[in-house]
Structure formats: structure tokens, C-alpha cells
Design an enzyme around this catalytic site. Structure first.
Site, mmCIF file in Angstrom:
data_model
loop_
_atom_site.group_PDB
_atom_site.id
_atom_site.type_symbol
_atom_site.label_atom_id
_atom_site.label_comp_id
_atom_site.label_asym_id
_atom_site.label_seq_id
_atom_site.Cartn_x
_atom_site.Cartn_y
_atom_site.Cartn_z
ATOM 1 N N ASN A 248 12.470 -88.855 -18.613
ATOM 2 C CA ASN A 248 13.911 -88.729 -18.435
ATOM 3 C C ASN A 248 14.414 -89.181 -17.071
ATOM 4 O O ASN A 248 15.618 -89.301 -16.877
ATOM 5 C CB ASN A 248 14.347 -87.276 -18.676
ATOM 6 N N ARG B 27 12.215 -51.089 12.039
ATOM 7 C CA ARG B 27 10.872 -50.818 11.504
ATOM 8 C C ARG B 27 10.536 -51.653 10.273
ATOM 9 O O ARG B 27 9.393 -51.679 9.832
ATOM 10 C CB ARG B 27 10.736 -49.326 11.189
ATOM 11 N N ASN C 205 17.097 -31.165 5.329
ATOM 12 C CA ASN C 205 18.413 -31.800 5.313
ATOM 13 C C ASN C 205 18.273 -33.269 4.915
ATOM 14 O O ASN C 205 17.612 -34.048 5.598
ATOM 15 C CB ASN C 205 19.052 -31.687 6.698
ATOM 16 N N ALA D 104 25.880 -48.479 6.440
ATOM 17 C CA ALA D 104 25.007 -49.640 6.260
ATOM 18 C C ALA D 104 24.950 -50.494 7.516
ATOM 19 O O ALA D 104 24.767 -51.707 7.440
ATOM 20 C CB ALA D 104 25.505 -50.485 5.080
ATOM 21 N N ALA D 105 25.093 -49.872 8.679
ATOM 22 C CA ALA D 105 25.213 -50.642 9.912
ATOM 23 C C ALA D 105 23.899 -50.834 10.657
ATOM 24 O O ALA D 105 23.814 -51.685 11.538
ATOM 25 C CB ALA D 105 26.222 -49.971 10.848
ATOM 26 N N GLY D 106 22.878 -50.071 10.313
ATOM 27 C CA GLY D 106 21.645 -50.083 11.095
ATOM 28 C C GLY D 106 20.880 -51.392 11.013
ATOM 29 O O GLY D 106 20.953 -52.126 10.027
ATOM 30 N N TYR E 83 6.368 -82.121 -23.010
ATOM 31 C CA TYR E 83 7.479 -81.887 -22.096
ATOM 32 C C TYR E 83 8.755 -82.484 -22.662
ATOM 33 O O TYR E 83 8.803 -83.668 -23.021
ATOM 34 C CB TYR E 83 7.218 -82.512 -20.725
#
Length: 455
Positions: A385, A15, A169, A9-11, A365
Site C-alpha cells: 500500500n 519522592r 488521621n 494537587a499542587a505538590g 497483511y
């Protein structure tokens, strides 16, 4: 320990054209990295090793506890990334599974097949492959006569015959741990990028006479890698279809699955009907025999059995059994609609409870309010309120009747069975059973006389 999982998960994800690290982009309500981690946890009780780099601190924070983060200070390819985990994992497991945080659709079932094949494999590697007509730049998998993998050829250097191969692959591997840690630092440098790739371990294994096995993924959507926002949208569509099909098989009716958006974390009860253009997000729980939508957004809310939510928005709210809202209602944080209660069109609630069987008319309300059982809130009623500095509570007791366009200036209490006249501005408590009317409101006693200022 039999299996360790390493998630890359380092990238940076250039893009994606984003300041946010790629693996923190959301898919079906969760960051990409959370999908990968949750899948890994289905495979082994051992905490997964997460290789972080770009935006490391943010990624570690989102990943949360139960993860072993290892930082890759320089991003020098997948082989270099796995090398960073060697000191942490060497000698801890027999097998090492390497996967990616930007492949969020991978299922535990597919990865279990991969791990299971490697357990039977005498050689050091089993790899995940897919068969697809559009290769999208993936390397080609060349098989030997005995069915094992003899080579992985990158598209840029493939011959015309190799380019015709459609087994690709996927880049996901299960390794014999001892062999991996002895070889991962021998991966050659690949030019011109100056990176080290796991793919080269296949060539090394074959060159040593080792058997490289392959498992072909049945669903090619599982191997969709996220590199652009186009890919993210494709994955969102594929995951939404998977989630929707699961709920339909479980007894939930989706009138139009293509326009129904359900996060993976949502729970829906059987015999509930989800109408088109409905979004169910976060930790939402929907009960049985409900009708939800159309044109509805529900986030982090609980909807009990036999409720109706028509064209409304709910955020961190609760609807008890048999209650209903809409169209165009809005339940904000802390709103609770009790059993059998009704919120009409354009009604809004925040940090308020509408008691059992109570009815709240349209264009009303309730903020910081408590409404008793069976009370009636007329159209256009407003609880005032906020005084500009503090919020104040309104209490409307059981069976009270609030006339249309009543302004309730908090803090205030309307007693059991009391009534307010249409258009009243209530600035003082109204006793049980009394009638208050006017601007400012006056309370009428049992003899028809009124208390308060005269006109």
C-alpha cells in the site's frame, strides 16, 4: 449550593523521582488527578476547585473542562493550599470537602458518609480516619469520652500511650464553610518546614468548644496516598482487584484475576471469559459471550458479542459479532473485522475492512484495504500500500480468492469472484471472475488465453 469540593494537587512529589508531576502519573489507565475529579463529580454538580502548583499548566490541561483551577504559587502546606480557594468559594456553599489528588482510591460512597456526618454535626469539622496496625507516620486520633475527636497528635511528638493508638488521621475533612473561611488564615506556622497544616484546625475547633466528628473508613486501601512508585504499584494492585471483583460480580469470568488487567474505563459484557495475562485498556468495550486471551492486549477497541481474541493485540479496532482473530494477530488503528470473519495467526490489518464471513489466512497483511464478503485471503498475502510517498487502497470484491503469497500492488481492484495464483504479483486490476497469475501477473480469459506481456 450545598457542597463545594477542593482537591489539593499542587505538590511536586519529589519522592516519585520523576520529571512528571505526581498527580499526572497513571493508575489503571488514568492520571491520578482524573480519578479524584471523577469521584468529586459524583458528590455534587458544582465544579470542583483544583489547587495546582508544580506543573500547573500540564495538570490543568489533563484535568480538562468543568474544573476551577486555582494556583498555589508557593507550596506552603495543606492549610495554605485551601486558603487559595477562599476567594473562589466563600459564600457559595454550606459545606466544603477537602481531598487530595494523590488519594485516587477514595470512593464516592465513603466521602458521602463523611459529608452526611458533617450535615448532622453541630460542630465545624468532620474528619476521615482509618484503623491500621502499621501507622506509616500518620497522626494519631485521640477521642474524648463522648466519642468526638479531642486532638490529632503527630507521630513525632506523640507520647508512648498516644503512639499505641491505631486510629489514624487520613487528612480528608468536611468543614462548615463559614467556619472554615473565617479560620483558615489563622492556622499557625509550623516549623522547621515553614508550612501551614489543616490538622491545626482540629485543635482550633476543639479549643472553641466545637464538636469534631470522625468517620472511620471501612477499607483502608481507599486512603492509600501516592508518594512513591512503590505506593503507585500498591494502589494499582488494589484498584485492579476492585475492578476485577466488580466485573466478576456482574457475570464476567476471570480465569486468573491476579493476571488480568482491566482499566476502570473498560466495559465487559456478561458471560464473557477473560483468560490470564490479558490487558483491556482505555475506552474498550467487550460484548457478551466472548473469549478474550490469554496473552492479549486490547486498547480503545470495540469487540461485539461472541468474538474470540486469542493471544493478539488490538488498537482502535472493531470486531463485529462472531468474528475471531489469532493467535498472534494484530489489528491496528482503523481495522474492522466484520460479522463472522476470521483473521488467522500472525495476520495484521491497518485501516482495512475484512468483510462478513471473509477469511484472512496466516502471515498476511491488509493495509488500506477493503475486502468483500466471503473472500478468501491466502497465507502470506500482502497489500503493498505504500510507494514511499503515499498510501494507496486495495479493493478485493465479494467472493474473490487470493492465492498464497500474492503481492497486491496498490492502487488495485480484484473483482467479484476473481482469483489469483499462488506467488503472483498483481500490478493491474483483475476483472470479476478472472484468474491472474505470474510475476508480473497476467489475466487468463474465458478461453484460457492470457492478457499481458509474454515471457
Amino acid at each position: 449550593m450545598d457542597l463545594s469540593v477542593v482537591i489539593l494537587a499542587a505538590g511536586e512529589g519529589t519522592r516519585m523521582k520523576s520529571d512528571l508531576p505526581k498527580v499526572l502519573h497513571n493508575l489503571a489507565g488514568r492520571p491520578l488527578v482524573r480519578h479524584a475529579l471523577e469521584t468529586a463529580r459524583q458528590l455534587t454538580d458544582a465544579p470542583p476547585v483544583l489547587i495546582v502548583g508544580h506543573g500547573a499548566e500540564a495538570v490543568k490541561q489533563v484535568a480538562g473542562p468543568g474544573v476551577i483551577p486555582v494556583e498555589q504559587e508557593e507550596q506552603l502546606g495543606t492549610g495554605h493550599a485551601v486558603l487559595q480557594a477562599r476567594d473562589e468559594l466563600r459564600g457559595r456553599a454550606d459545606l466544603v470537602l477537602v481531598s487530595y489528588a494523590d488519594m485516587p482510591l477514595l470512593t464516592a460512597e465513603t466521602l458521602e458518609q463523611l459529608v452526611g456526618r458533617q450535615r448532622q454535626n453541630r460542630g465545624p469539622i468532620t474528619m476521615l480516619t482509618l484503623v491500621r496496625e502499621n501507622p506509616r507516620g500518620f497522626g494519631r486520633v485521640v477521642r474524648a469520652e463522648d466519642g468526638t475527636v479531642s486532638a490529632v497528635v503527630e507521630e513525632a511528638v506523640a507520647t508512648p500511650e498516644q503512639l499505641a493508638i491505631r486510629e489514624l488521621n487520613a487528612g480528608v475533612y468536611c468543614f462548615d464553610a463559614r467556619w472554615l473561611w473565617e479560620h483558615v488564615d489563622q492556622i499557625p506556622l509550623t516549623l522547621p518546614k515553614g508550612e501551614y497544616y489543616l490538622t491545626d484546625l482540629v485543635e482550633m475547633a476543639v479549643g472553641e468548644g466545637g464538636s469534631v466528628e470522625a468517620v472511620v473508613a471501612v477499607d483502608e486501601d481507599e486512603l492509600l496516598g501516592i508518594n512513591t512508585r512503590v505506593h503507585l504499584a500498591e494502589a494499582e494492585k488494589a484498584l485492579r482487584r476492585r475492578v476485577n471483583e466488580r466485573w466478576m460480580r456482574s457475570g464476567v469470568t476471570l480465569v486468573d484475576p491476579a493476571s488480568t488487567y482491566i482499566d476502570e474505563s473498560v466495559v465487559v459484557g456478561r458471560d464473557t471469559t477473560i483468560q490470564p495475562n490479558t490487558h483491556l485498556r482505555g475506552e474498550t468495550i467487550i460484548g457478551e459471550r466472548c473469549v478474550i486471551g490469554p496473552n492479549t492486549i486490547i486498547e480503545d477497541s470495540v469487540i461485539e458479542d461472541e468474538c474470540v481474541v486469542l493471544a493478539s493485540v488490538l488498537e482502535r479496532a472493531v470486531m463485529e459479532e462472531g468474528s475471531d482473530i489469532g493467535p498472534f494477530g494484530h489489528l491496528r488503528k482503523g481495522a474492522r473485522v466484520c460479522r463472522g470473519a476470521h483473521v488467522g495467526n500472525f495476520g495484521e490489518m491497518k485501516k482495512s475492512t475484512l468483510g462478513p464471513g471473509a477469511k484472512m489466512g496466516h502471515f498476511s497483511y491488509l493495509g488500506d484495504a477493503e475486502v468483500g464478503a466471503g473472500a478468501n485471503i491466502g497465507a502470506g498475502t500482502i497489500t503493498c500500500n505504500y510507494d514511499g510517498e503515499q498510501k494507496h487502497r486495495t479493493v478485493i470484491e465479494e467472493g474473490a480468492f487470493i492465492g498464497s503469497d500474492t503481492m497486491l500492488v496498490a492502487p488495485i481492484r480484484v473483482g467479484k469472484g476473481a482469483k489469483t495464483g499462488a506467488g503472483s504479483v498483481i500490478t493491474h486490476d483483475v476483472p470479476a471472475g478472472a484468474l491472474a497469475y505470474g510475476v508480473p501477473a497476467r489475466v487468463q480469459d474465458e478461453d484460457g488465453e492470457t492478457d499481458g506481456e509474454e515471457d
